[in-house]
Design a protein around this motif. Sequence first.
Motif, PDB file in Angstrom:
ATOM      1  N   TRP A  79       0.832  -1.185   0.000  1.00 10.06           N
ATOM      2  CA  TRP A  79       0.000   0.000   0.000  1.00 10.06           C
ATOM      3  C   TRP A  79       0.876   1.247   0.000  1.00 10.06           C
ATOM      4  O   TRP A  79       1.839   1.365   0.752  1.00 10.06           O
ATOM      5  N   SER A  80       0.541   2.156  -0.898  1.00  6.89           N
ATOM      6  CA  SER A  80       1.149   3.482  -0.947  1.00  6.89           C
ATOM      7  C   SER A  80       0.201   4.349  -1.763  1.00  6.89           C
ATOM      8  O   SER A  80      -0.606   3.821  -2.545  1.00  6.89           O
ATOM      9  N   PRO A  81       0.274   5.640  -1.616  1.00  3.29           N
ATOM     10  CA  PRO A  81      -0.597   6.512  -2.418  1.00  3.29           C
ATOM     11  C   PRO A  81      -0.442   6.269  -3.918  1.00  3.29           C
ATOM     12  O   PRO A  81      -1.421   6.366  -4.661  1.00  3.29           O
ATOM     13  N   GLU A  82       0.751   5.903  -4.356  1.00  2.74           N
ATOM     14  CA  GLU A  82       0.978   5.654  -5.786  1.00  2.74           C
ATOM     15  C   GLU A  82       0.293   4.375  -6.270  1.00  2.74           C
ATOM     16  O   GLU A  82       0.063   4.214  -7.467  1.00  2.74           O
ATOM     17  N   ASN A  83       0.001   3.453  -5.358  1.00  3.58           N
ATOM     18  CA  ASN A  83      -0.583   2.164  -5.745  1.00  3.58           C
ATOM     19  C   ASN A  83      -2.088   2.074  -5.511  1.00  3.58           C
ATOM     20  O   ASN A  83      -2.670   1.011  -5.716  1.00  3.58           O
ATOM     21  N   THR A  84      -2.720   3.160  -5.085  1.00  3.94           N
ATOM     22  CA  THR A  84      -4.140   3.073  -4.724  1.00  3.94           C
ATOM     23  C   THR A  84      -5.018   2.645  -5.903  1.00  3.94           C
ATOM     24  O   THR A  84      -5.969   1.899  -5.720  1.00  3.94           O
ATOM     25  N   GLU A  85      -4.701   3.096  -7.111  1.00  5.77           N
ATOM     26  CA  GLU A  85      -5.517   2.725  -8.272  1.00  5.77           C
ATOM     27  C   GLU A  85      -5.405   1.225  -8.554  1.00  5.77           C
ATOM     28  O   GLU A  85      -6.417   0.549  -8.784  1.00  5.77           O
ATOM     29  N   SER A  86      -4.203   0.691  -8.530  1.00  5.79           N
ATOM     30  CA  SER A  86      -4.009  -0.746  -8.761  1.00  5.79           C
ATOM     31  C   SER A  86      -4.686  -1.561  -7.664  1.00  5.79           C
ATOM     32  O   SER A  86      -5.362  -2.554  -7.946  1.00  5.79           O
ATOM     33  N   ILE A  87      -4.503  -1.139  -6.425  1.00  4.30           N
ATOM     34  CA  ILE A  87      -5.101  -1.863  -5.304  1.00  4.30           C
ATOM     35  C   ILE A  87      -6.625  -1.839  -5.400  1.00  4.30           C
ATOM     36  O   ILE A  87      -7.280  -2.857  -5.163  1.00  4.30           O
ATOM     37  N   ALA A  88      -7.187  -0.712  -5.803  1.00  4.90           N
ATOM     38  CA  ALA A  88      -8.642  -0.635  -5.988  1.00  4.90           C
ATOM     39  C   ALA A  88      -9.104  -1.625  -7.059  1.00  4.90           C
ATOM     40  O   ALA A  88     -10.152  -2.259  -6.922  1.00  4.90           O
ATOM     41  N   GLN A  89      -8.317  -1.774  -8.106  1.00  8.86           N
ATOM     42  CA  GLN A  89      -8.645  -2.747  -9.160  1.00  8.86           C
ATOM     43  C   GLN A  89      -8.638  -4.167  -8.602  1.00  8.86           C
ATOM     44  O   GLN A  89      -9.545  -4.948  -8.881  1.00  8.86           O
ATOM     45  N   TYR A  90      -7.636  -4.503  -7.801  1.00  4.27           N
ATOM     46  CA  TYR A  90      -7.571  -5.849  -7.221  1.00  4.27           C
ATOM     47  C   TYR A  90      -8.723  -6.075  -6.247  1.00  4.27           C
ATOM     48  O   TYR A  90      -9.287  -7.169  -6.202  1.00  4.27           O
ATOM     49  N   GLU A  91      -9.067  -5.057  -5.493  1.00  3.39           N
ATOM     50  CA  GLU A  91     -10.204  -5.163  -4.567  1.00  3.39           C
ATOM     51  C   GLU A  91     -11.502  -5.408  -5.335  1.00  3.39           C
ATOM     52  O   GLU A  91     -12.347  -6.197  -4.906  1.00  3.39           O
ATOM     53  N   THR A  92     -11.662  -4.750  -6.473  1.00  5.05           N
ATOM     54  CA  THR A  92     -12.848  -4.964  -7.307  1.00  5.05           C
ATOM     55  C   THR A  92     -12.877  -6.384  -7.852  1.00  5.05           C
ATOM     56  O   THR A  92     -13.920  -7.047  -7.829  1.00  5.05           O
ATOM     57  N   LEU A  93     -11.734  -6.872  -8.333  1.00  2.49           N
ATOM     58  CA  LEU A  93     -11.673  -8.252  -8.832  1.00  2.49           C
ATOM     59  C   LEU A  93     -11.987  -9.238  -7.711  1.00  2.49           C
ATOM     60  O   LEU A  93     -12.672 -10.246  -7.940  1.00  2.49           O
ATOM     61  N   ALA A  94     -11.507  -8.958  -6.496  1.00  3.22           N
ATOM     62  CA  ALA A  94     -11.795  -9.833  -5.356  1.00  3.22           C
ATOM     63  C   ALA A  94     -13.276  -9.814  -5.018  1.00  3.22           C
ATOM     64  O   ALA A  94     -13.869 -10.864  -4.734  1.00  3.22           O
ATOM     65  N   ALA A  95     -13.899  -8.640  -5.056  1.00  5.16           N
ATOM     66  CA  ALA A  95     -15.339  -8.541  -4.780  1.00  5.16           C
ATOM     67  C   ALA A  95     -16.148  -9.268  -5.855  1.00  5.16           C
ATOM     68  O   ALA A  95     -17.138  -9.948  -5.541  1.00  5.16           O
TER      69      ALA A  95
END
Length: 108
Positions: A79-95
């Motif tokens: 987690w870092s501010p630079e990775n929030t977009e990628s992490i949000a994508q992974y969270e969506t795929l997980a959901a």
Amino acid sequence: MSHHRENITWQSETGTWSIGFFDYVFTTNPSDEDHDPEWDVEYVDAFNWVSTGHHTADDALDAYLKQHANPGGTTLVRWSPENTESIAQYETLAADYAASPRTAFSWL
């Protein structure tokens, strides 16, 4: 024993770790003599296995290893501010995976 499968391990803003394995389709006919189920695949933008809420990235991988062969590694996204977009994508795929009627979601 290992069996290569593309996956991503990411850290949420709260510090917990999740792991997701990408779904895939075979690029050769499984009944073909030369078919290699490990490498004759094309990955798609969806998960076919997910586990969330781990204390460490290693704990997330260990959850997978309890049921599957070693995937040969993972890509870590801290987690870092630079990775929030990628992490949000992974969270969506997980959901999306959790809502899928064809799979069972792995929660800890």
